[in-house]
Design a protein around this motif. Structure first.
Motif, PDB file in Angstrom:
ATOM      1  N   GLY A 115      32.777  33.716  49.971  1.00  0.00           N
ATOM      2  CA  GLY A 115      33.896  32.797  50.162  1.00  0.00           C
ATOM      3  C   GLY A 115      35.196  33.286  49.534  1.00  0.00           C
ATOM      4  O   GLY A 115      36.280  32.986  50.029  1.00  0.00           O
ATOM      5  N   GLN A 116      35.087  34.046  48.438  1.00  0.00           N
ATOM      6  CA  GLN A 116      36.295  34.572  47.803  1.00  0.00           C
ATOM      7  C   GLN A 116      37.009  35.557  48.729  1.00  0.00           C
ATOM      8  O   GLN A 116      38.224  35.560  48.840  1.00  0.00           O
ATOM      9  N   ALA A 119      38.508  33.479  51.653  1.00  0.00           N
ATOM     10  CA  ALA A 119      39.719  32.761  51.255  1.00  0.00           C
ATOM     11  C   ALA A 119      40.889  33.737  51.192  1.00  0.00           C
ATOM     12  O   ALA A 119      41.974  33.462  51.703  1.00  0.00           O
ATOM     13  N   LEU A 123      44.250  33.740  53.552  1.00  0.00           N
ATOM     14  CA  LEU A 123      45.564  33.595  52.924  1.00  0.00           C
ATOM     15  C   LEU A 123      46.447  34.814  53.193  1.00  0.00           C
ATOM     16  O   LEU A 123      47.611  34.830  52.813  1.00  0.00           O
ATOM     17  N   TYR A 125      45.945  38.121  52.193  1.00  0.00           N
ATOM     18  CA  TYR A 125      45.913  39.268  51.288  1.00  0.00           C
ATOM     19  C   TYR A 125      45.368  40.482  52.037  1.00  0.00           C
ATOM     20  O   TYR A 125      44.419  40.359  52.806  1.00  0.00           O
ATOM     21  N   GLN A 129      45.042  44.266  47.808  1.00  0.00           N
ATOM     22  CA  GLN A 129      45.359  43.078  47.003  1.00  0.00           C
ATOM     23  C   GLN A 129      44.099  42.271  46.715  1.00  0.00           C
ATOM     24  O   GLN A 129      43.877  41.813  45.602  1.00  0.00           O
ATOM     25  N   GLN A 138      37.315  39.079  38.470  1.00  0.00           N
ATOM     26  CA  GLN A 138      36.069  38.309  38.369  1.00  0.00           C
ATOM     27  C   GLN A 138      34.887  39.217  38.077  1.00  0.00           C
ATOM     28  O   GLN A 138      33.972  38.859  37.341  1.00  0.00           O
ATOM     29  N   TYR A 213      38.436  31.755  29.497  1.00  0.00           N
ATOM     30  CA  TYR A 213      39.218  30.583  29.879  1.00  0.00           C
ATOM     31  C   TYR A 213      38.737  29.936  31.181  1.00  0.00           C
ATOM     32  O   TYR A 213      39.128  28.849  31.531  1.00  0.00           O
ATOM     33  N   TYR A 214      37.894  30.650  31.940  1.00  0.00           N
ATOM     34  CA  TYR A 214      37.335  30.016  33.132  1.00  0.00           C
ATOM     35  C   TYR A 214      35.859  30.350  33.248  1.00  0.00           C
ATOM     36  O   TYR A 214      35.371  31.246  32.577  1.00  0.00           O
TER      37      TYR A 214
ATOM     38  N   ASN B  98      36.501  27.416  47.713  1.00  0.00           N
ATOM     39  CA  ASN B  98      36.828  28.829  47.511  1.00  0.00           C
ATOM     40  C   ASN B  98      38.157  29.051  46.809  1.00  0.00           C
ATOM     41  O   ASN B  98      38.918  29.948  47.152  1.00  0.00           O
ATOM     42  N   LEU B  99      38.406  28.240  45.798  1.00  0.00           N
ATOM     43  CA  LEU B  99      39.571  28.519  44.948  1.00  0.00           C
ATOM     44  C   LEU B  99      39.282  29.777  44.143  1.00  0.00           C
ATOM     45  O   LEU B  99      38.125  30.160  43.961  1.00  0.00           O
ATOM     46  N   PHE B 100      40.343  30.435  43.654  1.00  0.00           N
ATOM     47  CA  PHE B 100      40.146  31.614  42.809  1.00  0.00           C
ATOM     48  C   PHE B 100      39.945  31.138  41.377  1.00  0.00           C
ATOM     49  O   PHE B 100      40.870  30.610  40.762  1.00  0.00           O
ATOM     50  N   PRO B 101      38.757  31.323  40.826  1.00  0.00           N
ATOM     51  CA  PRO B 101      38.435  30.692  39.539  1.00  0.00           C
ATOM     52  C   PRO B 101      39.262  31.223  38.375  1.00  0.00           C
ATOM     53  O   PRO B 101      39.431  30.533  37.380  1.00  0.00           O
ATOM     54  N   HIS B 102      39.761  32.468  38.501  1.00  0.00           N
ATOM     55  CA  HIS B 102      40.494  33.064  37.381  1.00  0.00           C
ATOM     56  C   HIS B 102      41.983  32.734  37.429  1.00  0.00           C
ATOM     57  O   HIS B 102      42.728  33.169  36.571  1.00  0.00           O
ATOM     58  N   TYR B 103      42.416  31.997  38.477  1.00  0.00           N
ATOM     59  CA  TYR B 103      43.818  31.598  38.562  1.00  0.00           C
ATOM     60  C   TYR B 103      43.941  30.116  38.236  1.00  0.00           C
ATOM     61  O   TYR B 103      43.073  29.315  38.611  1.00  0.00           O
ATOM     62  N   ASP B 111      50.398  32.194  44.470  1.00  0.00           N
ATOM     63  CA  ASP B 111      50.215  33.641  44.539  1.00  0.00           C
ATOM     64  C   ASP B 111      50.411  34.219  45.940  1.00  0.00           C
ATOM     65  O   ASP B 111      51.114  35.215  46.108  1.00  0.00           O
ATOM     66  N   ALA B 112      49.787  33.600  46.934  1.00  0.00           N
ATOM     67  CA  ALA B 112      49.903  34.149  48.286  1.00  0.00           C
ATOM     68  C   ALA B 112      51.339  34.066  48.826  1.00  0.00           C
ATOM     69  O   ALA B 112      51.851  35.047  49.370  1.00  0.00           O
ATOM     70  N   HIS B 115      53.140  36.953  46.936  1.00  0.00           N
ATOM     71  CA  HIS B 115      52.705  38.337  47.127  1.00  0.00           C
ATOM     72  C   HIS B 115      52.349  38.698  48.559  1.00  0.00           C
ATOM     73  O   HIS B 115      52.296  39.866  48.895  1.00  0.00           O
ATOM     74  N   TYR B 144      42.418  25.082  35.163  1.00  0.00           N
ATOM     75  CA  TYR B 144      41.674  26.058  35.962  1.00  0.00           C
ATOM     76  C   TYR B 144      40.680  25.308  36.848  1.00  0.00           C
ATOM     77  O   TYR B 144      40.241  24.212  36.480  1.00  0.00           O
ATOM     78  N   CYS B 146      37.623  25.346  37.309  1.00  0.00           N
ATOM     79  CA  CYS B 146      36.378  24.861  36.709  1.00  0.00           C
ATOM     80  C   CYS B 146      36.576  23.575  35.921  1.00  0.00           C
ATOM     81  O   CYS B 146      35.613  22.896  35.581  1.00  0.00           O
ATOM     82  N   ARG B 160      47.028  24.831  48.584  1.00  0.00           N
ATOM     83  CA  ARG B 160      47.120  26.284  48.679  1.00  0.00           C
ATOM     84  C   ARG B 160      47.350  26.707  50.135  1.00  0.00           C
ATOM     85  O   ARG B 160      48.159  27.586  50.412  1.00  0.00           O
ATOM     86  N   ALA B 161      46.618  26.063  51.053  1.00  0.00           N
ATOM     87  CA  ALA B 161      46.773  26.407  52.462  1.00  0.00           C
ATOM     88  C   ALA B 161      48.157  25.986  52.963  1.00  0.00           C
ATOM     89  O   ALA B 161      48.818  26.722  53.705  1.00  0.00           O
TER      90      ALA B 161
END
Lengths: 215, 252, 290
Positions: A115-116, A119, A123, A125, A129, A138, A213-214, B98-103, B111-112, B115, B144, B146, B160-161
């Protein structure tokens, strides 16, 4: 031999041990990335060759690999190997550790949900990227514990450099132990490895915390 | 006309999932796709968003032909760069967010646009905050994923979309992964978007929602569109036996 | 930098000594061999030996000319007294130095300074093999073989390069040209055809070392005993070959990577005897007595 002379001679060996350690990491970690990409190549032949490479690196003793890297050029091509001792050690270590790192990276990448990628694709990318912004950060978080293990193993593996007569700390310890009939050098060596690994564990823990942090 | 799909066929191995599907979505329309699992509705959405490649048929967004059928009957996709242009027309909201967990929430949204679309950071930031306000998540901008509930995560995914300003937004079972008490907040957002005349295609199991919000309902089964039309028609007076059966099972 | 290292480690070491795991190394020991094993030594050699071997210089097969030049220079050093001078520094092996001035024909020897001054002779040796080649108290490379080889180079006018190598890789090092010879208490017996041999400059006897109070007086007493030996040594080869019958009477032949560990096992009573060449054994005993 006084304790301070013993420590001074071993200190020089410790610097050499550190040189092997850091150079191996600097080369093997990016190299492992390349090996991992080859291992996941869409061309079957590339995948298979990389698999064989990884199997050899992981399936044979590092000591034999070091001998092969150093003496190989002479025995295979008759080349002069003067001054090649240290480079051969670094090549041997880096190629070996790259194989292990490649498999760790691969495990990390395969753990990222599909899914990553989807997504990121939707979007807009591009693939570079997607890899560097979305996937890699990750992956790093996932693989940190395995990388720590590998780095600690490397600290101890540096003693194998003596196979190619490179006087790193542990070979010096053996030599001093022989000439002084004393176990003291081994005690010093043990403390050195312990401290070095303590530092490694400490640094890696900090890095892991940084990614805490996550989830 | 925003999207036109003609004669879409798609098989996974010997399993024919889409059997000659045609679909047109006009500007401002909200289309719900319903049907039993395995009917091909999610696959249709994934084909429309190029996550799957179709075997034959054509796909046209706005005035841009993305997929044509070659002389041998096989689907032909346009080049990478042209396809990237077409991709700007649509957005997709996933079942699993499907979010980006580290953002952070804000970075997920910004971001999109920055960039990928190379837009100005200040402008994007302003729009992102506006979107978060709309999603009632302004206070969670720095959180975040989570740290958010499923409903909140899905609303961030919608923001986001939307941040990429798509002409059409697809939803792939947007509430299926949520606890029942959280589906409401997500459906509310979609309803709000419908009122703003956002063009949307929603694959869903929420029948009351589909009936209330959409302009058109499509019932799919076994790779075919069995029946489509005004929601009151399809839900109130289904013509096909298969549709009746499906809706009856659902009402129990 | 070195000092800093030494200081910081000394601090750590002090802690470890307090913790009870320290060695005996900061006794400020002088030359390892000045006090030879006295009669009241704790460890002794049995009168019977396992056999005698000769130490010679090994060259690549075919390097006849080099072997001859170096051997000639060694003999010249015997004549001018340097050989014995160096021997004086290593009392443990003094008795085993077998070259005598009266046996040497001066006419065939190379003249002093007759070598090519641009040539550097690469001396391959094991740094783990006292007293022939080992790390000195001041941390430098030394030993009888190292000093003799340096003297040979000086005599001929050559440059000298020390190539300490891993003993297991000695043949690869020699054949690949990283060194020009193996000269490190290198036993000729059993390897006659593997190298072009230079002069035999020392003999050695392989013996059995036991604790003085062990009650073991002869090879026959070793029956049922546990005996230690270092891997890849002549003593080990003999016990595997010419003295195989004797080895079979042992309860166990324990093979060590280094004699240092074997000697510690002997001290701890974990084994009853060590098969070792007399010079290396005398070195261990002398060092232990300090």
């Amino acid at each position: 031999m006084t304790l301070s002379t013993m420590l001074a001679s071993m200190g020089e060996g410790m610097l050499r041990t550190c040189a092997i350690f850091f150079l191996t990491l600097i080369f093997s970690m990016p190299l492992g990335m390349i090996v991992m990409f080859l291992r996941r190549s869409r061309f079957r032949i590339v995948r298979e060759i990389t698999k064989i490479y990884i199997a050899i690196m992981r399936g044979t003793p590092l000591m034999l690999q070091l001998l092969a890297w150093y003496f190989g050029p002479y025995y295979l091509f008759g080349m002069s190997i003067r001054g090649y001792r240290f480079p051969a050690i670094i090549i041997g270590f880096a190629m070996n550790y790259a194989a292990y790192f490649a498999e760790i990276y691969r495990g990390g990448i395969e753990a990222i949900p599909q899914g990553q990628y989807e997504a990121a694709e939707v979007l807009g990318y591009n693939s570079v990227q997607t890899f560097f912004k979305i996937i890699l950060p990750q992956v790093i978080k996932t693989i940190l514990p395995s990388v720590t293990n590998e780095v600690i193993t490397l600290v101890k593996d540096t003693s194998l450099a003596f196979t190619l007569a490179y006087n790193e700390m542990f070979s010096l310890a053996k030599q001093i132990a022989a000439s002084q009939t004393s176990f003291m050098p081994f005690v010093i060596a043990g403390i050195f490895y312990f401290i070095a690994n303590y530092v490694v564990a400490f640094v890696m823990e900090r890095i892991e915390k940084h990614y805490d942090y996550y989830k | 006309m925003i999207l036109q799909m003609n004669g879409i066929k798609k098989s996974f191995g010997s399993n024919e999932v889409l059997k000659d599907i045609s679909l047109q979505v006009d500007s401002g329309e909200v289309v719900s796709i319903i049907g039993p699992s395995g009917s091909g509705k999610s696959t249709l959405l994934r084909c429309a968003t190029f996550l799957e490649t179709i075997d034959s048929g054509e796909i046209i967004y706005m005035d841009k032909q993305a997929v044509t059928t070659g002389t041998n009957g096989q689907a032909v996709y346009v080049g990478k760069n042209e396809l990237a242009q077409v991709k700007r027309y649509f957005g997709l909201v996933f079942q699993q967010f499907n979010l980006f967990p580290h953002y952070s929430v804000l970075k997920n949204i910004m971001d999109a646009p920055i960039h990928v679309q190379k837009r100005l950071k200040e402008e994007v930031h302003q729009e992102a905050m506006e979107l978060l306000r709309k999603m009632d998540l302004e206070a969670r901008a720095d959180a975040y994923p989570c740290q958010l509930s499923g409903g909140q995560q899905q609303r961030v995914a919608i923001a986001r979309a939307l941040a990429l300003k798509p002409e059409i937004l697809f939803f792939d079972e947007p509430t299926s992964a949520l606890d029942p008490e959280l589906t409401g907040e997500v459906l509310k957002v979609i309803r709000q978007l419908a009122e703003e005349k956002m063009t949307m295609v929603v694959v869903t199991h929420e029948m009351p929602f589909a009936r209330a919000v959409s302009n058109r309902v499509i019932f799919m089964d076994k790779g075919f569109i069995v029946e489509q039309g005004d929601p009151e028609e399809v839900f109130g007076n289904p013509q096909q036996e298969r549709t009746k059966q499906f809706l009856k099972n659902y009402q129990r | 930098m070195k000092k800093l290292f030494a200081l910081s480690l000394a601090a750590v070491m002090a802690l470890s000594v307090l913790a009870g795991c320290g060695g005996k190394s900061d006794s400020g020991s002088t030359a390892a061999t000045t006090e030879a094993a006295a009669s009241d030594a704790a460890y002794v050699f049995l009168d019977e030996s396992l056999g005698v071997e000769s130490y010679a210089i090994g060259f690549r097969v075919g390097d006849e000319e080099l072997a001859q030049t170096v051997s000639g220079a060694v003999q010249a050093l015997v004549l001018n007294g340097t050989y014995d001078e160096i021997g004086e520094k290593y009392p443990d092996i003094k008795d085993y130095l077998c070259l005598k001035a009266e046996d040497i024909d001066e006419a065939s020897l190379p003249a002093e300074g007759s070598g090519d001054s641009s040539y550097t002779f690469k001396h391959g040796f094991d740094l783990d093999y006292p007293p022939y080649s080992y790390l000195q108290d001041d941390g430098s490379v030394g030993g009888f073989d190292v000093e003799l080889c340096q003297a040979v180079c000086e005599y001929l006018g050559w440059g000298y390069e020390a190539v300490p190598f891993n003993w297991d890789a000695k043949d690869m090092e020699l054949n690949a040209g990283s060194c020009d010879c193996i000269w490190s208490g290198f036993t000729k017996e059993g390897r006659e055809d593997d190298y072009t041999w230079g002069i035999t400059y020392s003999n050695n006897t392989q013996g059995i070392m036991v604790a003085a109070d062990s009650g073991i007086k002869s090879l026959a007493d070793l029956a049922g005993k546990s005996v230690g030996v270092q891997t890849a040594t002549s003593a080990y080869d003999m016990l595997e070959d010419s003295q195989k019958e004797l080895a079979d009477t042992f309860s166990e032949l324990k093979v060590y990577e280094t004699y240092t560990v074997a000697f510690n096992d002997l001290k701890a009573g974990a084994i009853d005897a060590i098969a070792i060449d007399m010079t290396a054994g005398a070195f261990l005993i002398a060092n232990d007595a300090k």
